[in-house]
Motif scaffolding. Structure first.
Motif, short mmCIF file in Angstrom:
data_model
loop_
_atom_site.label_atom_id
_atom_site.label_comp_id
_atom_site.label_asym_id
_atom_site.label_seq_id
_atom_site.Cartn_x
_atom_site.Cartn_y
_atom_site.Cartn_z
N GLY A 15 0.83 -1.21 0.00
CA GLY A 15 0.00 0.00 0.00
C GLY A 15 0.86 1.25 0.00
N ALA A 16 1.88 1.26 0.87
CA ALA A 16 2.77 2.42 0.94
C ALA A 16 3.45 2.64 -0.40
CB ALA A 16 3.82 2.21 2.04
N LEU A 17 3.83 1.54 -1.04
CA LEU A 17 4.49 1.66 -2.34
C LEU A 17 3.56 2.32 -3.35
CD1 LEU A 17 6.90 0.99 -4.23
CD2 LEU A 17 5.67 -1.11 -4.82
N VAL A 18 2.31 1.83 -3.37
CA VAL A 18 1.35 2.42 -4.32
C VAL A 18 1.16 3.90 -4.01
CG1 VAL A 18 -1.03 2.37 -5.13
CG2 VAL A 18 0.20 0.23 -4.75
N GLY A 19 1.04 4.24 -2.73
CA GLY A 19 0.90 5.66 -2.35
C GLY A 19 2.06 6.48 -2.85
N SER A 49 8.82 12.29 -0.81
CA SER A 49 9.26 11.31 -1.80
C SER A 49 10.55 10.65 -1.35
CB SER A 49 9.50 11.98 -3.15
OG SER A 49 8.36 12.69 -3.51
N ILE A 50 11.44 11.44 -0.78
CA ILE A 50 12.74 10.88 -0.37
C ILE A 50 12.58 9.98 0.86
CG2 ILE A 50 15.03 11.47 0.52
CD1 ILE A 50 14.67 14.13 -1.19
N PHE A 51 11.92 10.52 1.89
CA PHE A 51 11.76 9.74 3.12
C PHE A 51 10.98 8.46 2.85
CE2 PHE A 51 12.16 13.65 6.12
CZ PHE A 51 13.52 13.63 5.90
N GLN A 86 12.02 4.68 3.50
CA GLN A 86 11.20 3.80 4.33
C GLN A 86 10.83 2.53 3.58
OE1 GLN A 86 7.44 3.67 3.77
NE2 GLN A 86 7.53 1.88 5.11
N LEU A 87 10.47 2.72 2.32
CA LEU A 87 10.08 1.55 1.54
C LEU A 87 11.23 0.55 1.44
CD1 LEU A 87 8.01 3.26 -1.28
CD2 LEU A 87 7.15 1.63 0.42
N VAL A 88 12.43 1.10 1.24
CA VAL A 88 13.60 0.23 1.13
C VAL A 88 13.88 -0.47 2.46
CG1 VAL A 88 16.09 0.20 0.74
CG2 VAL A 88 14.60 1.56 -0.74
N MET A 109 11.80 6.98 9.64
CA MET A 109 11.37 7.30 8.29
C MET A 109 9.86 7.20 8.16
SD MET A 109 13.63 8.41 6.42
CE MET A 109 14.99 8.99 7.39
N ARG A 110 9.30 6.17 8.76
CA ARG A 110 7.84 6.04 8.74
C ARG A 110 7.19 7.29 9.31
NH1 ARG A 110 5.48 0.20 9.27
NH2 ARG A 110 7.20 -0.82 8.23
N PHE A 111 7.73 7.71 10.43
CA PHE A 111 7.15 8.88 11.07
C PHE A 111 7.28 10.11 10.17
CE2 PHE A 111 7.70 12.74 13.62
CZ PHE A 111 6.44 12.80 14.19
#
Lengths: 315, 737, 258
Positions: A56-60, A108-110, A114-116, A141-143
Motif C-alpha cells: 500500500g505504501a508503495l502504491v501511495g 518522496s525521499i523519506f 522507508q520503503l527500502v 522514516m515512517r514517522f
C-alpha cells in the motif's frame, strides 16, 4: 480567459461573479488530476504506514511521484523551470506552492527510504546485527514520511484556502475536508491493494472507512453551510454546487458515488453478508475513487471570483 | 539598437486633428503617442494609437487591381498605376462625351481631409454629382446654420478665450467625449467641463456622462424637433429669452412665438416621452445659465425631419443670445493660411452643373451642391436612363452606410464603371471594377483641415506605404492631370505649397508648414460678437438677407419650405403609422457608436476588434424581457425591409421600448461573395429610403420601427459566418493572383 | 515613496485609449491586456448608473501575488511597484487565481497566433520581440511603466508630472481621468486628490491596500469663468502663431496650470 476579450458591457468578469477557469478548464484539468492524486497518494501512504502494509505504501508513493508530480509538471507554463519552486532554490517560503513542493520532495525521499528499509527488514536481507539500527531508521522514516505525506495532502487545501479572491475556497475548513477525504480514499484504496496482495484486515478497514465517510459527510456539510454564510459569492458557489451547473457532479459524484455507495456497500458487507465479497469491494473502491475525483472537480469548478468592481460611494 | 528618429504628425484615425509623435527605428514605427506640444496635449484615443497595427495589416491593398470575375466574386488582377489611371481617364472622357459631364460622380466617405480634393476633382471635371455622406452628417447643420445666421460654421466655444467657458453645455444626440466624430474637439469639450455649471445630455441612451450630468433627457428617437419646440415654448411662456439680442439682432420673433404656442410641456411630453418637469428644467437652465452651447449630433441628421429639427435647435440658440458670445456658439477667425477649402471653391459651381445634380429639383437645400444618393439609387433601379455611369469612390462605403442596403447594392452593381480607392477590400471595393490602394495617414504628407476652424495642421509622412499604395491627394491629382490638366499640379509638393501659400503674408510653403505642424489663430486673436462689428456687415449685423439672425426664413419660403420650424413624425413611428407599430412594436435607432470604431472602419484591426467582436444592440432589460430576450442573446431585428442579427446586450441606460443597434457593420473577415457579410448585421438592411427629409433628402436611419426575436437554437447552428475567428480565413491581396 | 494612481470615474469616457496606449508601449501580444475597462451598469429605483472603472494591477502594499509566488518571480520594489521577473516565472498561475483584482494574465503558448493569425508577424511585432520580449508560458501584468519611472528618476524627472516618467495610460487619457504620483507624499498631486475627493480603493475589506484609488462625483456645478492661462490659448503649442500676449504668458501659465 479574462485577459484579452472585452466587450463594453457590464457583463464580463469584473463586475459579475465569474468562475475561475485557470485551474479547471483546458490545461487546468491537469491541476485537478494532480490535486486528486495528492489526496489519493497521501491517504494511501498514511493508511498503509499505519496499517504497516508495504504494498500500500508503495502504491501511495508511486501515485505521488509518478502521477501527482508529472501532472503538476506538465501544467506549468515553463515546466523545466520547476526546480525554481522548490526550496532551497527559492526563498519564497511563504508560498503554499513552494511549501507544497518542499513537502512533496521531502516525502518522496523519506518514503523511498522507508520503503527500502521496510523491504529489507521484511525480507531479512541484512545481517541480524544491523536489524536493530535499521528498525530504528525505519521507524523514524515512517514517522517523517507519514508527516510529510500529511503535509503534502494538506497543502493543496491551504493553497486554495489562501485565495482571498475566491471566497468559497477562502475558508479554514477546506484543508481539513481534503485531508479527511484523502484518508477515506486511502482506506478504500488499500482494500483494493489488499485484495491483490493480502495482508489487510478488511473488517477493521471497513469500520474505519465508515467513520471516515461519516466524518467526511459532516465536514462537507459544515463546509458548505459556513461557506454560504461567509459571503454572497460563497453562497453563489454553494448554489452552483447544489443546484447549479455542477450539481450533477456533486450529487452523483461526491455524495452518491463518493459517500453513499461505499458506505452502503460496507454496511451490507458487515451486517448482511458478514463477509467480504471482492466484487462488492471493488465496486465500492471504484465508486469511492470517482467520488474523490468529483470532490476536487466540484470544488475547483465552483471557485467563483469576488467581483472586482462594486459601486463607488458618490460624494 | 537601430537608428531612431521621432516624427511629429497629425492623427486622422477619426476626423482627426490630434497631435501625434511617432518613434521610428530602422524605418519601423515602434512607438506612437500624442504630441505633448500640440492642441491635444499628448493625448490620443484607441483608434489613433492602433494605427501602428493598422499600417502593417497584411490585408492592406498594395497594388492597383482590376476585376476579372463577376462583381462580388473577389477575383482581381494586378495592374500598373499607369494602366489604372489611363483607363480611368479614358472612361471619364468616354462617359462625358456620351452621357454628359454630369454622368461622372466622385464620392467620399466621411470627411477625412480629402473633401477639398473630391470637390476640386468633380468641379474640374464639370460635374457637381459629388456623392457624399454629408446629407446624413454635418451638411444639414452647415446649411441651416448658414441659413439662420448667414454663416454656416457655428462651433461650440469650449476654449475660454473670451473669458468664459459655457455655463450650460448641451450634448444633443452626441457623444463628443468619445472623440470618434469630432476629432480633437473632444479634448476641448472635456477640458471645458472643469468650468461647466450645467451639463445637459439629450440622448435616449446613456452616454459616458449621462448619469452624472446635471440633467439627462431621454427623447423618443425622431422627436427631437418637438423637444426643441417645447423648450422654446417654456422660454416664451416664462419670458426667459435674451431681450437685448432678440430685439436688436433677430428677425421673425413673433412668428416663432406663435408657432411654438401649441408645444406646451404636456404636449411635448406626450410626443417625446420625456417627463415635462425635465423639459421645463432643461429650458430654464439653458435660458438662464448663459452662455451655453448645444453640440448637435449627426443622429439628428439621419432623420427625415432633420431640416426642421436643426432649424428649431438653431432658434433655441438665438432665442437665448447664445451666438458669438464667449462660451456660446461661435464661428472662428481663420489662421493666416485662410480658407483651405478655397482649393475647390476657387473653381465655380456653375448653374449648368448645379442643374444636373441628381435630386436638385426635390431636395433644394441638400442637393444644391451634392448629389442626393438615395435619389440616385432609386433612379438607377427605376430602369430609366442611369444618371451616373462612372463613379470614382474614395474611402467611403456607400454600400454600407446608405439606407436599404439591398437596393443600394443592386444599384451599385449596375454602375458602368466604379473605381474604389481604399486601404482594404471592403464591400464597396468588391462591387467595383477597379480598386486603387490608398495610403494611411502615417504614410502621407498633407494638410489637415477637417472643418474650417481656427487651425490647420500637418500630416507628416512617417513610413512608406505598403507596395504601391499612394496618398489620396496624389491619386486625385493624377486623375485630374489626365483629364483636365489645367486645374491640376505637376507634383504633390507643388499642390501642397499651393494650399498653404497664403500663410505668413503669402510666404509660406509646405516644407515650412510641415515643420511648424500647426498653424492657428486663437486666444486674444479670436473675435467674439462679430455681429456687433463690421466683420460681416458694415455697421454690424449677420450676413443674412435681413442682416439679422433669422427665426423666420424668407429663403426657405422662397424654396417652398415652411419658413418656421415644424415637427414632423418620422416615416415610421408609433403615432404616424400606428398600424405598423402594432406589428413592429419597438422603436429602433441605428445610432449606437463605439469609441474604438469609426463608422464602418476598424473591424479588421485586431486590437480594436478585441473590444467588441460582434455587433451589439442595446435594449432596456425590461423591454428585452418582454420579448424573451436575455443579455448576450443573438437576436433578429426585423423591419418590412428585411432582418439582421445582432447580439443583444441589456442596458439599463436606455429608453424603454426602444432598441439601439450598432451601425455600419460588416465583417471584413468574411469572404467577398456576400460582400463581406454585409447583409448579416448591418442595420441599413432595415432602414427605409422612401421617406426623406424634404430639404436635405436625409433618410430615417435613427428612427424607425422594428420587431425583435431571439435567434432559435437551429438558427444559431446555421452557417451564417464562413470565418470562425476574424483574420484567419480572409485572403490577403498577396494571395490573389 | 510609493507610486500610486487616482482614477476619476466622473471623467472616464470609455474611449479605451489607455488600453491601446498600454499595448503600444509594451508590445503586448494580441489577447493580453494590462489595462482593462470594467463597465458597471445598473439601475436602482429607476435611476441608471453607468460607470466605467479603468482597472489595472493595483500594486497592493500587501500583495497576495507576492505571497503566493513560489519562485520569487513576483516581487515588490521599495517604491511599491510589484514586478514580475519573467525569467523566474514557472507559469504555475497561482498568482492569477490569487489576485483579488483578476489582473494577471497568463500568456498561453498556444493562444498567441500573432496579430494576424496565419500571416507573418508584422514589423512592429518583430521589433517588440527584440525590444520588449514577452515569454510565453509566464504570467504578466501592469507594471506602472516601471521602465519610464526608472528612466525619469535617473534623469531628474518627476513621475506623474513629467511625461517621460509617467505611465503611458496616464499620458494618453483625453479625459485626464488618471493622475499618477507618490501617495506617500502628502503634498503630491495624488495625495491631495485622495484627501479632497473622498477616494476609495477596490475591495478594501481584503486588506491588500491597493495603490490605486478611485474618486467619483458629478459633472457640472463649476464656475464658468476662464482662468487667464485658458484665455491665452496656452494649451496650443508654442511653435504656432500665438499672439504676443499669450507668448509672454506661456511660461507663467504652464506653471500655474501645474
Amino acid at each position: 480567459m479574462q485577459g484579452g476579450r472585452q466587450w463594453i458591457t457590464p457583463h464580463e468578469w469584473m463586475t459579475k461573479p465569474t468562475q475561475q477557469t485557470e485551474w479547471i478548464e483546458g490545461q487546468g484539468l491537469l491541476i485537478w488530476m494532480a490535486e486528486v492524486f495528492s489526496a489519493l497518494g497521501m491517504g494511501m501512504y498514511l493508511v498503509s504506514v499505519v496499517m504497516d502494509h508495504w504494498w500500500g505504501a508503495l502504491v501511495g508513493w508511486l501515485i505521488i511521484v509518478f502521477l501527482k508530480l508529472p501532472f503538476h509538471f506538465f501544467y506549468l507554463g515553463r515546466p523545466w523551470r520547476f526546480w525554481r519552486a522548490i526550496p532551497p532554490f527559492t526563498k519564497s517560503w511563504h508560498s503554499w506552492i513552494a511549501r507544497g513542493m518542499f513537502f512533496t520532495t521531502v516525502f518522496s525521499i523519506f518514503a523511498l527510504i522507508q520503503l527500502v528499509t521496510t523491504f529489507v527488514l521484511d525480507h531479512s536481507l541484512v545481517a541480524a546485527s544491523a536489524v536493530g539500527t535499521l528498525t530504528v531508521i525505519d521507524w523514524i522514516m515512517r514517522f517523517l514520511a507519514g508527516l510529510f505525506a500529511l503535509l503534502t495532502g494538506i497543502y493543496c487545501g491551504f493553497m486554495m484556502s489562501y485565495c482571498k479572491s475566491i471566497p468559497f475556497w477562502n475558508t479554514g475548513l477546506l484543508p481539513i475536508v481534503f485531508v479527511i477525504m484523502g484518508i477515506a480514499d486511502g482506506l478504500a484504496l488499500i482494500m483494493g491493494v489488499g485484495l491483490v496482495t493480502g495482508g489487510v484486515d478488511f473488517h477493521t478497514l471497513e469500520i474505519a472507512s465508515q467513520w471516515a465517510l461519516i466524518g467526511n459527510a459532516i465536514l462537507i456539510g459544515s463546509y458548505l453551510i459556513s461557506a454560504s454564510y461567509q459571503s454572497t459569492i460563497g453562497e453563489l458557489s454553494v448554489r452552483e454546487l447544489l443546484v447549479g451547473r455542477v450539481a450533477l457532479s456533486f450529487w452523483i459524484g461526491v455524495i452518491f458515488l463518493g459517500i453513499i455507495i461505499p458506505f452502503a456497500l460496507s454496511l451490507i458487507s458487515i451486517f448482511v453478508l458478514k463477509t467480504n465479497i471482492p466484487e462488492i469491494l471493488i465496486i465500492a473502491i471504484i465508486s469511492h475513487t470517482i467520488g474523490a475525483f468529483a470532490l476536487k472537480y466540484c470544488v475547483l469548478k465552483v471557485g467563483i471570483y469576488r467581483p472586482v468592481v462594486t459601486r463607488a460611494p458618490v460624494m | 539598437m537601430g537608428e531612431r528618429k521621432v516624427i511629429y504628425s497629425t492623427c486622422k484615425s477619426c476626423h482627426g486633428g490630434c497631435g501625434v509623435k511617432v518613434t521610428v527605428e530602422d524605418g519601423v514605427p515602434i512607438h506612437i503617442e500624442g504630441n505633448p506640444d500640440s492642441l491635444t496635449r499628448g493625448t490620443m484615443c484607441s483608434k489613433g494609437l492602433s494605427s501602428i497595427q493598422h499600417i502593417d495589416n497584411p490585408f492592406r491593398l498594395k497594388y492597383p487591381m482590376k476585376r476579372v470575375g463577376e462583381k462580388g466574386e473577389g477575383k482581381w488582377k494586378r495592374i500598373s498605376w499607369d494602366e489604372a489611371l489611363d483607363t480611368i481617364a479614358e472612361k471619364i472622357k468616354e462617359s462625358q462625351e456620351k452621357y454628359g459631364k454630369e454622368s461622372v460622380a466622385v464620392s467620399q466617405g466621411t470627411g477625412r481631409g480629402y473633401n477639398r480634393y473630391i470637390h476640386r476633382l468633380a468641379r474640374s471635371l464639370g460635374t457637381a454629382n459629388v456623392i457624399s455622406p454629408g446629407y446624413v452628417c454635418h451638411s444639414p447643420r452647415l446649411g441651416l446654420y448658414g441659413l439662420v445666421t448667414g454663416y454656416g460654421r457655428l462651433y461650440c466655444d469650449y476654449h475660454g478665450w473670451g473669458g468664459e467657458f459655457p455655463k450650460t453645455n448641451i450634448m444633443w444626440a452626441k457623444q463628443l467625449e468619445i472623440s470618434s466624430a469630432d476629432s480633437e474637439m473632444c479634448n476641448w469639450f472635456i477640458q471645458s467641463l472643469d468650468y461647466c455649471k450645467n451639463l445637459i445630455i439629450i440622448d435616449p441612451r446613456a452616454s459616458a456622462y449621462a448619469t452624472r450630468a446635471t440633467l439627462w433627457l431621454q427623447p423618443r428617437p425622431g422627436s427631437d424637433c418637438a423637444l426643441a419646440m417645447g423648450m422654446m415654448n417654456v422660454i416664451f411662456n416664462e419670458e426667459l429669452w435674451d431681450k437685448e439680442f432678440v430685439e436688436n439682432w433677430t428677425y421673425g420673433f413673433e412668428e416663432l412665438r406663435e408657432r411654438v404656442k401649441e408645444w406646451t410641456p404636456e404636449k411635448t411630453e406626450e410626443v417625446t416621452w420625456i417627463p415635462k418637469e425635465k423639459i421645463i428644467e432643461a429650458a430654464r437652465l439653458w435660458a438662464i445659465d448663459t452662455p451655453g452651447t448645444i453640440q448637435v449630433g449627426s443622429s439628428l441628421e439621419r432623420q427625415a425631419n432633420c431640416g426642421h429639427t436643426l432649424r428649431a435647435i438653431t432658434c433655441l440658440m438665438g432665442l437665448t443670445g447664445n451666438i458669438e458670445r464667449p462660451g456660446s456658439m461661435c464661428s472662428w477667425v481663420l489662421p493666416d493660411t485662410g480658407l483651405i477649402e478655397d482649393f475647390f471653391l476657387e473653381l465655380p459651381l456653375t448653374e449648368e452643373m448645379r442643374s444636373k445634380i441628381v435630386g436638385v429639383d426635390k431636395y433644394k437645400m441638400g442637393a444644391a451642391r451634392t448629389c442626393n444618393p438615395d435619389t440616385m439609387v432609386k433612379t438607377i433601379l427605376g430602369g430609366g436612363e442611369a444618371p451616373i455611369h462612372v463613379w470614382i469612390s474614395v474611402g467611403g462605403q456607400q454600400i454600407v452606410h446608405m439606407a436599404n442596403t439591398k437596393e443600394v447594392a443592386e444599384a451599385i452593381e449596375k454602375i458602368d464603371f466604379l473605381v474604389q480607392v481604399d486601404q482594404f477590400m471592403g464591400p464597396m471595393a468588391e462591387a467595383a471594377d477597379m480598386v486603387l490602394p490608398a495610403a494611411h495617414w502615417l504614410e502621407i504628407d498633407d494638410v489637415y483641415d477637417m472643418h474650417p476652424r481656427f487651425f490647420i495642421s500637418a500630416h507628416n509622412k512617417v513610413v512608406d506605404p505598403p507596395g504601391e499604395a499612394k496618398a489620396d491627394a496624389w491619386i486625385f491629382n493624377e486623375i485630374g492631370k489626365r483629364v483636365v490638366p489645367e486645374h491640376w499640379f505637376d507634383n504633390m509638393e507643388e499642390m501642397l505649397d499651393y494650399q498653404v501659400r497664403k500663410g505668413h503674408d503669402g510666404n509660406m510653403n509646405w516644407k515650412e508648414f510641415s515643420e511648424k505642424i500647426v498653424n492657428g489663430c486663437w486666444g486674444q486673436d479670436q473675435i467674439y460678437y462679430k455681429y456687433k462689428t463690421d466683420y460681416w456687415r458694415k455697421g454690424g449685423g449677420f450676413p443674412t438677407a435681413t442682416g439679422k439672425f433669422e427665426f423666420y426664413s424668407k429663403r426657405l419660403e422662397e424654396l417652398g419650405y415652411d419658413p418656421l420650424p415644424v415637427f414632423r413624425e418620422p416615416g415610421e413611428s408609433p403615432y404616424r403609422t400606428p398600424e405598423l407599430f402594432k406589428e413592429y412594436p419597438v422603436v429602433m435607432s441605428s445610432g449606437f457608436r463605439q469609441p474604438f470604431y469609426f463608422l464602418g472602419q476598424y473591424r479588421n484591426i485586431p486590437w480594436l476588434r478585441s473590444f467588441m467582436e460582434y455587433p451589439m444592440c442595446q435594449m432596456h432589460p425590461e423591454t428585452a424581457a418582454k420579448y424573451g430576450i436575455s443579455d448576450g442573446d443573438w437576436i433578429w431585428i426585423e423591419t418590412p425591409r428585411g432582418r439582421i442579427r445582432q447580439k443583444c446586450r441589456t442596458f439599463p441606460g436606455i429608453l424603454r421600448g426602444m432598441l439601439m443597434a450598432t451601425a455600419n457593420w460588416f465583417y471584413p473577415e468574411e469572404p467577398a461573395n456576400n460582400y463581406h457579410g454585409l447583409f448579416i448585421s448591418n442595420p441599413n438592411v432595415l432602414t427605409n429610403n422612401n421617406h426623406l427629409d424634404p430639404m436635405y433628402g436625409s433618410p430615417d436611419l435613427t428612427c424607425l420601427l422594428c420587431r425583435v426575436r431571439k435567434c432559435t437554437e437551429e438558427e444559431l447552428q446555421e452557417n451564417v459566418f464562413q470565418t470562425e475567428e476574424f483574420g484567419t480565413v480572409q485572403k490577403t491581396v498577396d494571395d490573389l493572383d | 515613496m510609493r507610486w500610486g494612481m487616482v482614477i476619476d470615474l466622473t471623467k472616464c469616457t470609455r474611449c479605451h485609449g489607455c488600453v491601446a496606449a498600454c499595448r503600444v508601449e509594451h508590445f503586448l501580444p494580441l489577447w493580453v491586456t494590462w489595462v482593462k475597462l470594467a463597465a458597471y451598469e445598473t439601475e436602482e429605483r429607476g435611476a441608471a448608473d453607468i460607470t466605467t472603472f479603468p482597472v489595472r494591477c493595483n500594486q497592493c502594499a500587501d500583495a497576495p501575488c507576492v505571497d503566493v509566488c513560489p519562485t520569487g518571480a513576483t516581487s515588490q520594489r521599495k517604491d511599491g511597484i510589484v514586478t514580475i521577473d519573467a525569467n523566474k516565472c514557472i507559469g504555475c498561475r497561482y498568482c492569477v487565481i490569487a489576485c483579488p483584482y483578476q489582473n494577471r494574465t497568463f500568456i498561453f503558448s498556444w493562444r498567441d497566433p500573432g496579430y494576424f493569425p496565419g500571416y507573418p508577424k508584422t514589423r512592429y511585432e518583430k521589433k517588440g520581440e527584440e525590444l520588449y520580449p514577452h515569454q510565453k508560458g509566464t504570467t504578466t501584468k501592469c507594471n506602472f511603466c516601471v521602465e519610464k519611472i526608472d528612466y525619469g528618476l535617473a534623469n531628474g524627472l518627476t513621475p506623474g508630472i513629467d511625461r517621460d516618467a509617467t505611465p503611458a495610460c496616464v499620458n494618453t487619457c483625453q479625459a485626464r481621468a488618471l493622475t499618477f504620483g507618490d501617495i506617500d507624499d502628502p503634498n503630491s498631486n495624488v495625495s491631495r486628490l485622495i484627501a479632497r475627493k473622498n477616494a476609495f480603493q477596490l475591495q478594501r475589506v481584503l486588506g491588500t491596500d491597493p495603490s490605486i484609488y478611485y474618486i467619483d462625483g458629478e459633472v457640472g456645478g463649476k464656475d464658468n469663468k476662464a482662468p487667464e492661462h485658458a484665455m491665452t490659448g496656452i494649451h496650443i503649442q508654442q511653435k504656432s502663431t500665438v499672439d504676443p500676449r499669450s507668448k509672454r504668458l506661456i511660461e507663467e501659465g504652464r506653471k500655474e496650470e501645474e
